[in-house]
Design a protein around this motif. Structure first.
Motif, PDB file in Angstrom:
ATOM      1  N   VAL A 116       0.860  -1.191   0.000  1.00 34.45           N
ATOM      2  CA  VAL A 116       0.000   0.000   0.000  1.00 34.45           C
ATOM      3  C   VAL A 116       0.892   1.236   0.000  1.00 34.45           C
ATOM      4  O   VAL A 116       1.685   1.437   0.919  1.00 34.45           O
ATOM      5  CB  VAL A 116      -0.924   0.013   1.234  1.00 34.45           C
ATOM      6  N   LEU A 117       0.770   2.056  -1.037  1.00 41.98           N
ATOM      7  CA  LEU A 117       1.563   3.286  -1.131  1.00 41.98           C
ATOM      8  C   LEU A 117       0.889   4.424  -0.378  1.00 41.98           C
ATOM      9  O   LEU A 117       1.564   5.215   0.276  1.00 41.98           O
ATOM     10  CB  LEU A 117       1.759   3.666  -2.599  1.00 41.98           C
ATOM     11  N   SER A 118      -0.415   4.515  -0.483  1.00 44.29           N
ATOM     12  CA  SER A 118      -1.165   5.526   0.275  1.00 44.29           C
ATOM     13  C   SER A 118      -2.600   5.069   0.408  1.00 44.29           C
ATOM     14  O   SER A 118      -3.132   4.366  -0.455  1.00 44.29           O
ATOM     15  CB  SER A 118      -1.112   6.899  -0.418  1.00 44.29           C
ATOM     16  N   SER A 119      -3.225   5.454   1.518  1.00 48.37           N
ATOM     17  CA  SER A 119      -4.606   5.056   1.775  1.00 48.37           C
ATOM     18  C   SER A 119      -5.289   6.164   2.573  1.00 48.37           C
ATOM     19  O   SER A 119      -4.796   6.568   3.628  1.00 48.37           O
ATOM     20  CB  SER A 119      -4.639   3.735   2.545  1.00 48.37           C
ATOM     21  N   LYS A 120      -6.415   6.660   2.044  1.00 53.23           N
ATOM     22  CA  LYS A 120      -7.159   7.718   2.713  1.00 53.23           C
ATOM     23  C   LYS A 120      -8.631   7.352   2.787  1.00 53.23           C
ATOM     24  O   LYS A 120      -9.224   6.951   1.791  1.00 53.23           O
ATOM     25  CB  LYS A 120      -7.000   9.054   1.962  1.00 53.23           C
ATOM     26  N   LYS A 134      -1.993   0.104  -8.926  1.00 50.01           N
ATOM     27  CA  LYS A 134      -3.449   0.063  -8.872  1.00 50.01           C
ATOM     28  C   LYS A 134      -3.970   1.265  -8.089  1.00 50.01           C
ATOM     29  O   LYS A 134      -3.362   1.667  -7.103  1.00 50.01           O
ATOM     30  CB  LYS A 134      -3.930  -1.221  -8.194  1.00 50.01           C
ATOM     31  N   TYR A 135      -5.093   1.786  -8.540  1.00 46.92           N
ATOM     32  CA  TYR A 135      -5.778   2.866  -7.824  1.00 46.92           C
ATOM     33  C   TYR A 135      -7.198   2.402  -7.541  1.00 46.92           C
ATOM     34  O   TYR A 135      -7.931   1.985  -8.445  1.00 46.92           O
ATOM     35  CB  TYR A 135      -5.800   4.142  -8.658  1.00 46.92           C
ATOM     36  N   ILE A 136      -7.600   2.466  -6.286  1.00 41.74           N
ATOM     37  CA  ILE A 136      -8.923   2.023  -5.860  1.00 41.74           C
ATOM     38  C   ILE A 136      -9.666   3.205  -5.247  1.00 41.74           C
ATOM     39  O   ILE A 136      -9.132   3.899  -4.374  1.00 41.74           O
ATOM     40  CB  ILE A 136      -8.818   0.872  -4.834  1.00 41.74           C
ATOM     41  N   HIS A 137     -10.889   3.433  -5.722  1.00 41.83           N
ATOM     42  CA  HIS A 137     -11.679   4.581  -5.271  1.00 41.83           C
ATOM     43  C   HIS A 137     -13.121   4.130  -5.050  1.00 41.83           C
ATOM     44  O   HIS A 137     -13.788   3.660  -5.984  1.00 41.83           O
ATOM     45  CB  HIS A 137     -11.625   5.697  -6.314  1.00 41.83           C
ATOM     46  N   SER A 138     -13.605   4.266  -3.825  1.00 40.38           N
ATOM     47  CA  SER A 138     -14.991   3.923  -3.509  1.00 40.38           C
ATOM     48  C   SER A 138     -15.950   4.915  -4.144  1.00 40.38           C
ATOM     49  O   SER A 138     -15.742   6.132  -4.075  1.00 40.38           O
ATOM     50  CB  SER A 138     -15.207   3.901  -1.992  1.00 40.38           C
ATOM     51  N   LEU A 139     -17.014   4.400  -4.754  1.00 41.38           N
ATOM     52  CA  LEU A 139     -18.050   5.225  -5.353  1.00 41.38           C
ATOM     53  C   LEU A 139     -19.355   5.023  -4.587  1.00 41.38           C
ATOM     54  O   LEU A 139     -19.374   4.409  -3.531  1.00 41.38           O
ATOM     55  CB  LEU A 139     -18.217   4.857  -6.828  1.00 41.38           C
ATOM     56  N   ASN A 140     -20.435   5.517  -5.129  1.00 44.05           N
ATOM     57  CA  ASN A 140     -21.729   5.378  -4.464  1.00 44.05           C
ATOM     58  C   ASN A 140     -22.326   3.986  -4.696  1.00 44.05           C
ATOM     59  O   ASN A 140     -21.963   3.276  -5.643  1.00 44.05           O
ATOM     60  CB  ASN A 140     -22.700   6.443  -4.971  1.00 44.05           C
ATOM     61  N   ASP A 171     -12.352   8.850   3.874  1.00 39.16           N
ATOM     62  CA  ASP A 171     -13.178   9.998   4.243  1.00 39.16           C
ATOM     63  C   ASP A 171     -14.052   9.586   5.429  1.00 39.16           C
ATOM     64  O   ASP A 171     -14.908   8.696   5.309  1.00 39.16           O
ATOM     65  CB  ASP A 171     -14.052  10.413   3.051  1.00 39.16           C
ATOM     66  N   THR A 172     -13.839  10.189   6.567  1.00 43.56           N
ATOM     67  CA  THR A 172     -14.541   9.785   7.788  1.00 43.56           C
ATOM     68  C   THR A 172     -16.050  10.037   7.713  1.00 43.56           C
ATOM     69  O   THR A 172     -16.826   9.362   8.369  1.00 43.56           O
ATOM     70  CB  THR A 172     -13.968  10.520   9.005  1.00 43.56           C
ATOM     71  N   ALA A 173     -16.455  10.997   6.895  1.00 45.31           N
ATOM     72  CA  ALA A 173     -17.879  11.324   6.793  1.00 45.31           C
ATOM     73  C   ALA A 173     -18.610  10.358   5.863  1.00 45.31           C
ATOM     74  O   ALA A 173     -19.693   9.856   6.175  1.00 45.31           O
ATOM     75  CB  ALA A 173     -18.057  12.754   6.308  1.00 45.31           C
ATOM     76  N   THR A 174     -18.022  10.082   4.688  1.00 47.47           N
ATOM     77  CA  THR A 174     -18.695   9.247   3.692  1.00 47.47           C
ATOM     78  C   THR A 174     -18.209   7.803   3.694  1.00 47.47           C
ATOM     79  O   THR A 174     -18.821   6.959   3.046  1.00 47.47           O
ATOM     80  CB  THR A 174     -18.453   9.834   2.292  1.00 47.47           C
ATOM     81  N   ARG A 175     -17.115   7.517   4.420  1.00 47.20           N
ATOM     82  CA  ARG A 175     -16.500   6.186   4.468  1.00 47.20           C
ATOM     83  C   ARG A 175     -15.991   5.736   3.101  1.00 47.20           C
ATOM     84  O   ARG A 175     -15.845   4.551   2.833  1.00 47.20           O
ATOM     85  CB  ARG A 175     -17.479   5.138   5.014  1.00 47.20           C
ATOM     86  N   LYS A 176     -15.696   6.702   2.230  1.00 47.01           N
ATOM     87  CA  LYS A 176     -15.149   6.377   0.917  1.00 47.01           C
ATOM     88  C   LYS A 176     -13.637   6.256   0.996  1.00 47.01           C
ATOM     89  O   LYS A 176     -12.979   7.058   1.649  1.00 47.01           O
ATOM     90  CB  LYS A 176     -15.547   7.440  -0.112  1.00 47.01           C
ATOM     91  N   TRP A 196       3.489 -13.883   3.831  1.00 44.32           N
ATOM     92  CA  TRP A 196       3.510 -12.906   4.918  1.00 44.32           C
ATOM     93  C   TRP A 196       2.397 -11.907   4.667  1.00 44.32           C
ATOM     94  O   TRP A 196       2.413 -11.182   3.678  1.00 44.32           O
ATOM     95  CB  TRP A 196       4.868 -12.194   4.968  1.00 44.32           C
ATOM     96  N   ASN A 197       1.413 -11.884   5.539  1.00 50.97           N
ATOM     97  CA  ASN A 197       0.272 -10.975   5.413  1.00 50.97           C
ATOM     98  C   ASN A 197       0.576  -9.705   6.190  1.00 50.97           C
ATOM     99  O   ASN A 197       0.585  -9.709   7.422  1.00 50.97           O
ATOM    100  CB  ASN A 197      -0.989 -11.641   5.962  1.00 50.97           C
ATOM    101  N   MET A 198       0.844  -8.630   5.456  1.00 50.32           N
ATOM    102  CA  MET A 198       1.193  -7.370   6.118  1.00 50.32           C
ATOM    103  C   MET A 198      -0.021  -6.779   6.827  1.00 50.32           C
ATOM    104  O   MET A 198      -1.129  -6.787   6.283  1.00 50.32           O
ATOM    105  CB  MET A 198       1.707  -6.350   5.094  1.00 50.32           C
ATOM    106  N   PRO A 199       0.152  -6.265   8.032  1.00 46.71           N
ATOM    107  CA  PRO A 199      -0.968  -5.597   8.701  1.00 46.71           C
ATOM    108  C   PRO A 199      -1.320  -4.314   7.972  1.00 46.71           C
ATOM    109  O   PRO A 199      -0.440  -3.606   7.476  1.00 46.71           O
ATOM    110  CB  PRO A 199      -0.413  -5.309  10.100  1.00 46.71           C
ATOM    111  N   HIS A 200      -2.610  -4.045   7.832  1.00 51.50           N
ATOM    112  CA  HIS A 200      -3.042  -2.795   7.188  1.00 51.50           C
ATOM    113  C   HIS A 200      -4.348  -2.349   7.801  1.00 51.50           C
ATOM    114  O   HIS A 200      -5.110  -3.151   8.349  1.00 51.50           O
ATOM    115  CB  HIS A 200      -3.191  -2.990   5.678  1.00 51.50           C
ATOM    116  N   LYS A 201      -4.596  -1.069   7.699  1.00 47.80           N
ATOM    117  CA  LYS A 201      -5.809  -0.491   8.273  1.00 47.80           C
ATOM    118  C   LYS A 201      -6.988  -0.707   7.359  1.00 47.80           C
ATOM    119  O   LYS A 201      -6.853  -0.719   6.165  1.00 47.80           O
ATOM    120  CB  LYS A 201      -5.591   1.013   8.518  1.00 47.80           C
TER     121      LYS A 201
END
Length: 308
Positions: A68-72, A116-122, A74-79, A303-308
Motif C-alpha cells: 500500500v503506497l497511500s490510503s485515505k 493500482k488505484y482504488i476509489h470507492s463510489l456510491n 473519508d470519515t464522513a462518507t467512508r469512501k 507474509w500478510n502485512m498488517p493494514h488499516k
C-alpha cells in the motif's frame, strides 16, 4: 475449453493483478513465495493427438508482493482512496527429453510490475484503475517483443457481503497492435462451515477450517501466460501457456501474519500454442502442443502485512 483459456485469462486479467502463486496467492498487502514441481509428462503432438515418448518436467519458482503506497478514508462518507504497487515473478525450468525439434523452451521467465488505484463510489460501486508491464521471455534474448503492457479500468459492484462482480475494459499489446478488450471478474464467498470461494478466472474452491491453526480446501485453478519465444514452432514466436489443475490445499497459520501452504493434486490439462504477434491471430485456431495428465506438488510461505 482449454483452447479458450488464454483469451479468458486475458479478459479477466484486470481483476487479477496479483501474482499467480496458486494456493499461496496473496489476499491483501503482503509477500508470497512458492515452488511448484511437475514431474515428467509425455508430449501429445497436435496433428494426430498421439502420446509420444518425449517428456517434459517443470520446476517453478514464484514470487509476489503487494504494498500500500497511500490510503485515505473519508470519515464522513467512508469512501476509500488507495494506491498500491504490485510486483511478481515466475521462473520455470523445463527439462525436455527425447524431442526431435524444439517445442518447449528450456527456461521461462515472467516478471511484472504494476500500479493500482482504488476509489470507492456510491451504492457499493468501486473504481479500480490499473497499469502494469510484464516481461515474458525464454531467457535466450530479451527484446521489446518480450514486453507486454496492460492498463485498464474496472467498475466493481459489491452486491452483498458474499457476491461481487466487475466489468470494464483493458488495453493490451499482447497481440502486437494495442487493442481494447472487455474485462470481467466474479467473486462469491460463503461463510458457512464449508466455504465456497469463486474468484473467476483464477479459481473455484471449497474449504473448511480444521482448527484455529489449519485450513483445508479443494481447489480448481487456472494458470496462464504469454511469452516471446526465440525458437518458436513454424517460425511463430508468441507462445501462450495454459494450465488447468485440481488439488488439495492445506494452510497452516504461523501466528497472525505468516502462513505456510502445501498443495498437491493433478494437472488436468496443459498446453502451449504458438502464433504471430498480430491482431488477426487472436481468434484463429492454433495447433495445441499438449502434455499428458500429470501430478503437481507445491509449497509456499505467505507474509500478510498488517493494514488499516
Amino acid at each position: 475449453m482449454l483452447k479458450k483459456l488464454p483469451i479468458l485469462l486475458l479478459l479477466g486479467a484486470a481483476t487479477q493483478a496479483q501474482a499467480q502463486l496458486g494456493a499461496t496467492s496473496l489476499k491483501g498487502p503482503g509477500i508470497g513465495i512458492s515452488t511448484d514441481y511437475l514431474p515428467a509428462s509425455r508430449y501429445i503432438r497436435p496433428e494426430d493427438s498421439v502420446k509420444t515418448q518425449s517428456t517434459t518436467s517443470q520446476l517453478r519458482y514464484n514470487f509476489g508482493a503487494s504494498f500500500v503506497l497511500s490510503s485515505k478514508m473519508d470519515t464522513a462518507t467512508r469512501k476509500l482512496r488507495m494506491w498500491t504497487a504490485d510486483l511478481s515473478g515466475s521462473y520455470t525450468k523445463l527439462d525436455n527429453k527425447d524431442y526431435t525439434k524444439t517445442i518447449f523452451p528450456g527456461e521461462l521467465l515472467q516478471a511484472s510490475a504494476g500500479l493500482k488505484y482504488i476509489h470507492s463510489l456510491n451504492n457499493n460501486w468501486t473504481l479500480l484503475a490499473m497499469v502494469n508491464g510484464t516481461v515474458g521471455t525464454d531467457m535466450e534474448e530479451i527484446t521489446f517483443d518480450d514486453l507486454f503492457l496492460q492498463g485498464g479500468v474496472i467498475f466493481m459492484k459489491q452486491h452483498n457481503k458474499r457476491f461481487a462482480y466487475g466489468v470494464g475494459v483493458v488495453l493490451t499489446n499482447a497481440f502486437g497492435t494495442p487493442m481494447v478488450l472487455p474485462a470481467f471478474g466474479i467473486q462469491y464467498k460463503t461463510d458457512n462451515r464449508f466455504k465456497l470461494d469463486i474468484n473467476f478466472p483464477e479459481k473455484i474452491s471449497i474449504g473448511t477450517q480444521l482448527n484455529s491453526f489449519t485450513d483445508l480446501a479443494l481447489a480448481v485453478r487456472v494458470r496462464g501466460g504469454a511469452y516471446d519465444a526465440t525458437h518458436g514452432v513454424a517460425g511463430k514466436k508468441l507462445m501462450s501457456y495454459s494450465e488447468f489443475s485440481a488439488g488439495l490445499e492445506s494452510t497452516w497459520h504461523l501466528g497472525h501474519q505468516f502462513d505456510f501452504v502445501l498443495s498437491c493434486g493433478s494437472i488436468l490439462a496443459s498446453q502451449v500454442s504458438y502464433s504471430d504477434k498480430k491482431l488477426s491471430e487472436m481468434f484463429k485456431e492454433k495447433p495445441s502442443h499438449r502434455l499428458a495428465t500429470n501430478v503437481f506438488m507445491s509449497a509456499g510461505l505467505r507474509w500478510n502485512m498488517p493494514h488499516k
